[in-house]
Scaffold this active site. Sequence first.
Site, PDB file in Angstrom:
ATOM      1  N   ILE A 268       0.798  -1.272   0.058  1.00 11.72           N
ATOM      2  CA  ILE A 268       0.088  -0.004  -0.107  1.00 11.72           C
ATOM      3  C   ILE A 268       0.974   1.171   0.042  1.00 11.72           C
ATOM      4  O   ILE A 268       0.457   2.103  -0.711  1.00 11.72           O
ATOM      5  CB  ILE A 268      -1.078   0.041   1.322  1.00 11.72           C
ATOM      6  CG1 ILE A 268      -1.820  -1.260   1.144  1.00 11.72           C
ATOM      7  CG2 ILE A 268      -1.751   1.438   1.228  1.00 11.72           C
ATOM      8  CD1 ILE A 268      -2.733  -1.385   2.485  1.00 11.72           C
TER       9      ILE A 268
ATOM     10  N   TYR B  52      -2.745  -6.421  17.090  1.00 15.83           N
ATOM     11  CA  TYR B  52      -2.732  -5.700  16.056  1.00 15.83           C
ATOM     12  C   TYR B  52      -3.956  -4.690  16.052  1.00 15.83           C
ATOM     13  O   TYR B  52      -4.017  -3.565  15.822  1.00 15.83           O
ATOM     14  CB  TYR B  52      -2.604  -6.317  14.992  1.00 15.83           C
ATOM     15  CG  TYR B  52      -2.849  -5.744  13.419  1.00 15.83           C
ATOM     16  CD1 TYR B  52      -1.710  -4.973  12.995  1.00 15.83           C
ATOM     17  CD2 TYR B  52      -3.974  -5.797  12.803  1.00 15.83           C
ATOM     18  CE1 TYR B  52      -1.842  -4.356  11.820  1.00 15.83           C
ATOM     19  CE2 TYR B  52      -4.113  -5.361  11.607  1.00 15.83           C
ATOM     20  CZ  TYR B  52      -3.064  -4.737  11.118  1.00 15.83           C
ATOM     21  OH  TYR B  52      -3.162  -4.003   9.836  1.00 15.83           O
TER      22      TYR B  52
ATOM     23  N   LYS C 192      -4.451  -0.563  15.722  1.00 13.12           N
ATOM     24  CA  LYS C 192      -5.014   0.059  14.878  1.00 13.12           C
ATOM     25  C   LYS C 192      -6.537   0.828  15.150  1.00 13.12           C
ATOM     26  O   LYS C 192      -6.744   1.782  14.820  1.00 13.12           O
ATOM     27  CB  LYS C 192      -5.662  -0.887  13.693  1.00 13.12           C
ATOM     28  CG  LYS C 192      -4.344  -1.695  12.886  1.00 13.12           C
ATOM     29  CD  LYS C 192      -3.499  -0.530  12.129  1.00 13.12           C
ATOM     30  CE  LYS C 192      -2.304  -1.136  11.574  1.00 13.12           C
ATOM     31  NZ  LYS C 192      -1.697   0.042  10.648  1.00 13.12           N
TER      32      LYS C 192
ATOM     33  N   THR D 267      -1.454  -8.112  -0.134  1.00 14.09           N
ATOM     34  CA  THR D 267      -0.203  -7.848  -0.337  1.00 14.09           C
ATOM     35  C   THR D 267       0.519  -8.876   0.704  1.00 14.09           C
ATOM     36  O   THR D 267       0.106  -9.690   1.102  1.00 14.09           O
ATOM     37  CB  THR D 267       0.164  -6.172   0.733  1.00 14.09           C
ATOM     38  OG1 THR D 267      -0.328  -6.471   1.986  1.00 14.09           O
ATOM     39  CG2 THR D 267      -0.508  -5.184  -0.045  1.00 14.09           C
TER      40      THR D 267
HETATM   41  P1  NAP Z   1       3.354  -4.745   2.937  1.00 18.96           P
HETATM   42  O1  NAP Z   1       3.006  -4.955   1.633  1.00 18.96           O
HETATM   43  O2  NAP Z   1       4.142  -6.147   3.639  1.00 18.96           O
HETATM   44  O3  NAP Z   1       4.521  -3.545   3.092  1.00 18.96           O
HETATM   45  C1  NAP Z   1       4.949  -3.169   4.273  1.00 18.96           C
HETATM   46  C2  NAP Z   1       6.067  -2.174   3.831  1.00 18.96           C
HETATM   47  O4  NAP Z   1       6.562  -1.435   5.342  1.00 18.96           O
HETATM   48  C3  NAP Z   1       7.075  -2.507   3.295  1.00 18.96           C
HETATM   49  O5  NAP Z   1       7.816  -1.545   2.311  1.00 18.96           O
HETATM   50  C4  NAP Z   1       8.237  -2.842   4.442  1.00 18.96           C
HETATM   51  O6  NAP Z   1       9.530  -2.993   3.966  1.00 18.96           O
HETATM   52  C5  NAP Z   1       7.906  -1.628   5.319  1.00 18.96           C
HETATM   53  N1  NAP Z   1       8.110  -1.921   6.816  1.00 18.96           N
HETATM   54  C6  NAP Z   1       7.768  -2.806   7.566  1.00 18.96           C
HETATM   55  N2  NAP Z   1       7.926  -2.916   8.758  1.00 18.96           N
HETATM   56  C7  NAP Z   1       8.556  -1.418   8.963  1.00 18.96           C
HETATM   57  C8  NAP Z   1       8.956  -0.598   9.940  1.00 18.96           C
HETATM   58  N3  NAP Z   1       9.096  -1.037  11.225  1.00 18.96           N
HETATM   59  N4  NAP Z   1       9.577   0.695   9.559  1.00 18.96           N
HETATM   60  C9  NAP Z   1       9.368   1.093   8.413  1.00 18.96           C
HETATM   61  N5  NAP Z   1       9.111   0.419   7.406  1.00 18.96           N
HETATM   62  C10 NAP Z   1       8.545  -0.878   7.597  1.00 18.96           C
HETATM   63  O7  NAP Z   1       2.052  -4.206   3.977  1.00 18.96           O
HETATM   64  P2  NAP Z   1       0.839  -3.628   3.429  1.00 18.96           P
HETATM   65  O8  NAP Z   1       0.093  -4.478   3.158  1.00 18.96           O
HETATM   66  O9  NAP Z   1       1.198  -2.552   2.148  1.00 18.96           O
HETATM   67  O10 NAP Z   1       0.645  -2.691   4.718  1.00 18.96           O
HETATM   68  C11 NAP Z   1       0.850  -1.458   4.918  1.00 18.96           C
HETATM   69  C12 NAP Z   1      -0.073  -0.664   5.990  1.00 18.96           C
HETATM   70  O11 NAP Z   1      -1.302  -1.180   5.746  1.00 18.96           O
HETATM   71  C13 NAP Z   1       0.397  -1.533   7.295  1.00 18.96           C
HETATM   72  O12 NAP Z   1       0.225  -0.554   8.411  1.00 18.96           O
HETATM   73  C14 NAP Z   1      -1.017  -2.208   7.598  1.00 18.96           C
HETATM   74  O13 NAP Z   1      -1.274  -2.340   8.899  1.00 18.96           O
HETATM   75  C15 NAP Z   1      -2.192  -1.559   6.804  1.00 18.96           C
HETATM   76  N6  NAP Z   1      -3.044  -2.522   6.283  1.00 18.96           N
HETATM   77  C16 NAP Z   1      -2.738  -3.406   5.346  1.00 18.96           C
HETATM   78  C17 NAP Z   1      -3.989  -4.180   5.117  1.00 18.96           C
HETATM   79  C18 NAP Z   1      -3.771  -5.130   3.876  1.00 18.96           C
HETATM   80  O14 NAP Z   1      -4.723  -6.256   3.554  1.00 18.96           O
HETATM   81  N7  NAP Z   1      -2.804  -5.518   3.313  1.00 18.96           N
HETATM   82  C19 NAP Z   1      -5.166  -3.982   5.523  1.00 18.96           C
HETATM   83  C20 NAP Z   1      -5.440  -3.127   6.613  1.00 18.96           C
HETATM   84  C21 NAP Z   1      -4.266  -2.305   6.760  1.00 18.96           C
HETATM   85  P3  NAP Z   1      10.744  -3.271   4.862  1.00 18.96           P
HETATM   86  O15 NAP Z   1      10.526  -4.692   5.052  1.00 18.96           O
HETATM   87  O16 NAP Z   1      11.943  -2.966   3.862  1.00 18.96           O
HETATM   88  O17 NAP Z   1      10.890  -2.531   6.224  1.00 18.96           O
END
Ligand code: NAP
Length: 332
Positions: free
Chosen positions: A97, A234, A238, A269
Amino acid sequence: MKGSDERARRRWREAENLMHILEAKSTRLADGLEAEGLIQQEASQTPTTMLPAVARGHRGWFHPCARLSVRMSSTGIDRKGILAERVAVVTGSTSGIGFAIARRLAQDGAHVVISSRKQQNVDRAAAQLQREGLSVAGIVCHVGKAEDRERLVATALEHCGGVDFLVCCAGVNPLVGSTLGTSEQIWDKILNVNVKSPALLLSQLLPYMEKRKGAVTLVSSIAAYFPRMELGVYNVSKTALLALTRTLALELAPKDIRVNCLVPGVIKTDFSKVDWGAGGLCRSRVLPVLSRCQLHHRGEHRSGRLLLSALRGVGVAVQLRSQAQEPEGVSR
Ligand code: NAP
């Protein structure tokens, strides 16, 4: 008593009307994105599956003045340059995202500073966006580490001369399990990264954002509204982000800085792998934006606009244009 019943009924009707508008717009938006090949809708699921549920969950919460609008994914030409000369810092933006948000902000003309924990991820993401002709700088930043946050701020100032937008996307969920079975170490990790770090990073950026009347977007989750058993702490983190959003929106309104919160449903993701094929919390690909900002500027309330635009490739963003309320209206 009679008067308050009538008021309650009126608010409920208004909330229902809003949800109908939102649902209709979301359907059109999802159809458009599907036509563009940006998302695929599952036969048994409509992107708006969860919206009525959200409305039910929040009756009385919607403000009658809040106007909602949905922005289509950019067609390129018409939207090009709308953020020219603006600078955005996006955490957790080398994949998923955060990456999609960073790309879209850059496509709209902003200079974007992307970041995450791992150098190779930063290099790969920055190179990809630069190949697309976008103005992007990358830096390693683990948002839970003070020295990394300082470096991120310094990089943004050095490369871009200031900051307009902060999008806090970095989030972790290192444990899938029960809240009471969670160790103190894991509690600290989740709250540190998911809740504390956006506030701490913002406090470091604030002096620079203030000058430019910026905007902040926190990324929560639908788990904040519909906690899921296995997600434990978690869910808590949130939900806390919603409170953080409201509190910061109040505190920063006099500085003309907007604070909003993005509340994604399940988006495919790496992060959400656990949800896929396991009867996830919500398969909707619509991202309802359920938070509003409040602005208070020179003693007057006025409306604000969420900075985020559509999240190309990972789903749909509903853009919310909020209208200000009286301070006591905030008690939602
Ligand atoms: P993702 O594809 O796993 O991407 C996570 C990103 O954050 C990666 O670039 C990762 O890179 C980085 N990251 C992880 N831990 C970090 C840290 N401590 N400091 C800085 N960067 C960090 O995850 P996503 O699905 O896009 O999720 C992003 C956000 O959306 C999260 O806050 C999640 O809670 C929220 N969200 C996601 C979903 C969903 O269904 N995917 C739904 C609701 C909310 P590195 O590994 O290089 O650090």
